[in-house]
Design an enzyme around this catalytic site. Structure first.
Site, PDB file in Angstrom:
ATOM      1  N   THR A   1       0.811  -1.219  -0.064  1.00  0.00           N
ATOM      2  CA  THR A   1       0.053   0.118  -0.056  1.00  0.00           C
ATOM      3  C   THR A   1       0.891   1.247  -0.107  1.00  0.00           C
ATOM      4  O   THR A   1       0.619   2.375  -0.548  1.00  0.00           O
ATOM      5  CB  THR A   1      -0.955   0.028   1.354  1.00  0.00           C
ATOM      6  OG1 THR A   1      -1.841  -1.185   1.154  1.00  0.00           O
ATOM      7  CG2 THR A   1      -1.798   1.241   1.443  1.00  0.00           C
ATOM      8  N   SER A   5       1.683  -7.514  -0.469  1.00  0.00           N
ATOM      9  CA  SER A   5       2.626  -8.425   0.205  1.00  0.00           C
ATOM     10  C   SER A   5       2.253  -9.684   0.329  1.00  0.00           C
ATOM     11  O   SER A   5       3.093 -10.640   0.506  1.00  0.00           O
ATOM     12  CB  SER A   5       2.612  -7.886   1.525  1.00  0.00           C
ATOM     13  OG  SER A   5       1.338  -8.210   2.184  1.00  0.00           O
ATOM     14  N   THR A  15       1.749  -4.223   4.227  1.00  0.00           N
ATOM     15  CA  THR A  15       1.350  -4.480   5.881  1.00  0.00           C
ATOM     16  C   THR A  15       0.804  -5.957   6.027  1.00  0.00           C
ATOM     17  O   THR A  15       0.950  -6.472   7.171  1.00  0.00           O
ATOM     18  CB  THR A  15       0.531  -3.646   6.298  1.00  0.00           C
ATOM     19  OG1 THR A  15      -0.498  -3.448   5.954  1.00  0.00           O
ATOM     20  CG2 THR A  15       1.262  -2.320   6.322  1.00  0.00           C
ATOM     21  N   ASP A  16      -0.033  -6.529   5.041  1.00  0.00           N
ATOM     22  CA  ASP A  16      -0.565  -7.816   5.337  1.00  0.00           C
ATOM     23  C   ASP A  16       0.430  -8.830   5.951  1.00  0.00           C
ATOM     24  O   ASP A  16       0.006  -9.683   6.769  1.00  0.00           O
ATOM     25  CB  ASP A  16      -1.422  -8.039   4.165  1.00  0.00           C
ATOM     26  CG  ASP A  16      -2.717  -7.078   3.859  1.00  0.00           C
ATOM     27  OD1 ASP A  16      -3.047  -6.384   5.029  1.00  0.00           O
ATOM     28  OD2 ASP A  16      -3.379  -7.298   2.789  1.00  0.00           O
TER      29      ASP A  16
HETATM   30  N1  ASP Z   1      -2.586  -5.339   0.572  1.00  0.00           N
HETATM   31  C1  ASP Z   1      -1.857  -4.520   0.965  1.00  0.00           C
HETATM   32  C2  ASP Z   1      -0.276  -5.266   1.272  1.00  0.00           C
HETATM   33  O1  ASP Z   1      -0.163  -6.044   2.084  1.00  0.00           O
HETATM   34  C3  ASP Z   1      -1.898  -3.908   2.252  1.00  0.00           C
HETATM   35  C4  ASP Z   1      -1.109  -3.189   2.721  1.00  0.00           C
HETATM   36  O2  ASP Z   1       0.155  -2.806   2.202  1.00  0.00           O
HETATM   37  O3  ASP Z   1      -1.274  -2.235   3.885  1.00  0.00           O
HETATM   38  O4  ASP Z   1       0.081  -5.324  -0.034  1.00  0.00           O
END
Ligand code: ASP
Length: 375
Positions: free
Chosen positions: A57, A104, A141-142
């Site tokens: 993200t 991610s 973050t995931d």
């Molecule tokens: N879907 C995103 C990821 O993990 C979420 C994020 O980056 O916060 O790539």
């Protein structure tokens, strides 16, 4: 012993001790030390921080600036994210490279290995003959906590590795990527961050990669270290630490993966236990080639009777079993010596990574249990 750079930084900070007052529209406005208008000019060489970008993200392309608007994760190049970050030129000399650009959940164990090898190389050899003082990895973050823990175990350096992400994509209302990236770069460039393995920085908090986990689907305050709390925080005046994590990581880790290939990474899967669960899932993973299974058991690591029976049979056939808890905190010991390895307080997704890495260096059950005690 503190370096010249650190001493210069302290000298600069203590020199800025005055209050400046100005009159604006008839109102006296006092500027406190450290206010944005009083930029601290560095007097010594800045740390060289290398940013290695993987997507997420923080590099997302949003459909509109509206809060919560849809976006594509892992779309913008790192050069774009670093352009015009206010104050960065006073904090570090930043160079960057794009490792991959994906959400991610598309990051694979082969990516972990390639990234660990690249980071070991950067921290050992520098870039174009220039030493690197710390590395920042941008990441979705995931699954950030998985990559961060793999790096914690396999980047064998005292220099800081800081993994950072964002909950809101660039260009949307109150996007958190720019501030998170600035704080991550500050943390990676700080003397105080050395000897702490891989760190996770979001929302001005510094977490240990072993303990950090995403706890909220939307909040910018999503990363938590469960029972132990953050190691410290990072603000405009730099990184501040309040505790040290005891488990082995970074230069204290034994896992040298520099000569490994993706084929060396064993297949390990995770099973969730719940009442009425039978052994079909466990058997399915084993049939697919899993050499290890991490069980997220109830309470202290218990499983339903049927699942437990299948797991015992699989263990007799040579499948490694690691017991964790689905409660999210608290330790789990090794029960039934030779059958289960206890994962202490590692979350299932972290225990899986430790088993994968451990099996790349030993097949001795005593050694595997030692590793789960020490890491
Ligand atoms: N879907 C995103 C990821 O993990 C979420 C994020 O980056 O916060 O790539």
């Amino acid at each position: 012993m503190r370096s010249q750079r650190a001493r210069n930084h302290v000298a600069t900070r203590t020199a800025i001790t005055f209050l400046a007052a100005s009159v604006l529209c008839g109102t006296a406005v006092a500027q406190a030390p450290g206010s944005p208008d009083q930029a601290e000019e560095p007097t010594g060489p800045l740390p060289h921080v290398r940013v290695v970008a993987t997507g997420g993200t923080i590099a997302g392309r949003a459909q509109s600036a509206e809060a919560g608007a849809g976006y594509e994760s892992g779309a913008l190049p790192i050069e774009e994210l670093l352009a015009d970050l206010p104050g960065l030129d006073r904090m570090a000399e930043v160079t960057a490279e794009q490792f991959i650009n994906v959400p991610s959940t598309a990051v694979s164990p082969a990516h972990w290995l390639g990234l660990a090898q690249r980071l070991n190389e950067i921290l050992r050899d520098g870039i174009d003959g220039r030493a690197v003082d710390g590395v920042v990895v941008t990441h979705g973050t995931d699954a950030l906590e998985e990559t961060a823990y793999f790096l914690d175990l396999t980047v064998l350096s005292d220099k800081p590795v800081v993994v950072v992400g964002a909950m809101r994509p660039p260009g949307t209302v109150s996007a958190d990527g720019p501030i998170n990236l600035i704080r991550a770069i500050q943390t990676a460039g700080a003397e105080e961050s050395h000897g702490r393995g891989t760190l996770v920085v979001l929302n001005e908090e510094i977490h240990d990669a072993r303990d950090a986990t995403k706890t909220n689907t939307h909040s910018v305050e999503t990363f938590r270290s469960r029972s132990w709390g953050p190691l410290g925080n990072v603000g405009r005046d730099g990184a501040h630490y309040y505790r040290r994590a005891e488990k082995r990581d970074g230069a204290r880790s034994e896992f040298d993966v520099t000569a490994n290939t993706p084929e060396d990474i064993p297949r390990v899967d995770i099973l969730y236990s719940y009442n009425g669960a039978d052994g079909v899932g466990a058997q399915g993973f084993a049939d697919a080639g899993a050499v290890g299974l991490v069980v997220a058991g109830s309470g202290g690591g218990g499983t339903s009777r049927e699942l437990g029976e299948t797991l015992r049979e699989l263990a007799q056939g040579g499948v490694w079993l690691v017991r964790t808890s689905r409660t999210g905190s608290g330790s789990v010991g090794g029960w039934g010596r030779g059958t289960y390895v206890g994962a202490d307080d590692l979350l299932p997704q972290k225990a899986r990574i430790l088993l994968m890495v451990a099996l790349m260096s030993t097949q001795d059950p005593e050694e595997i249990q030692r590793i789960f005690r020490e890491y």
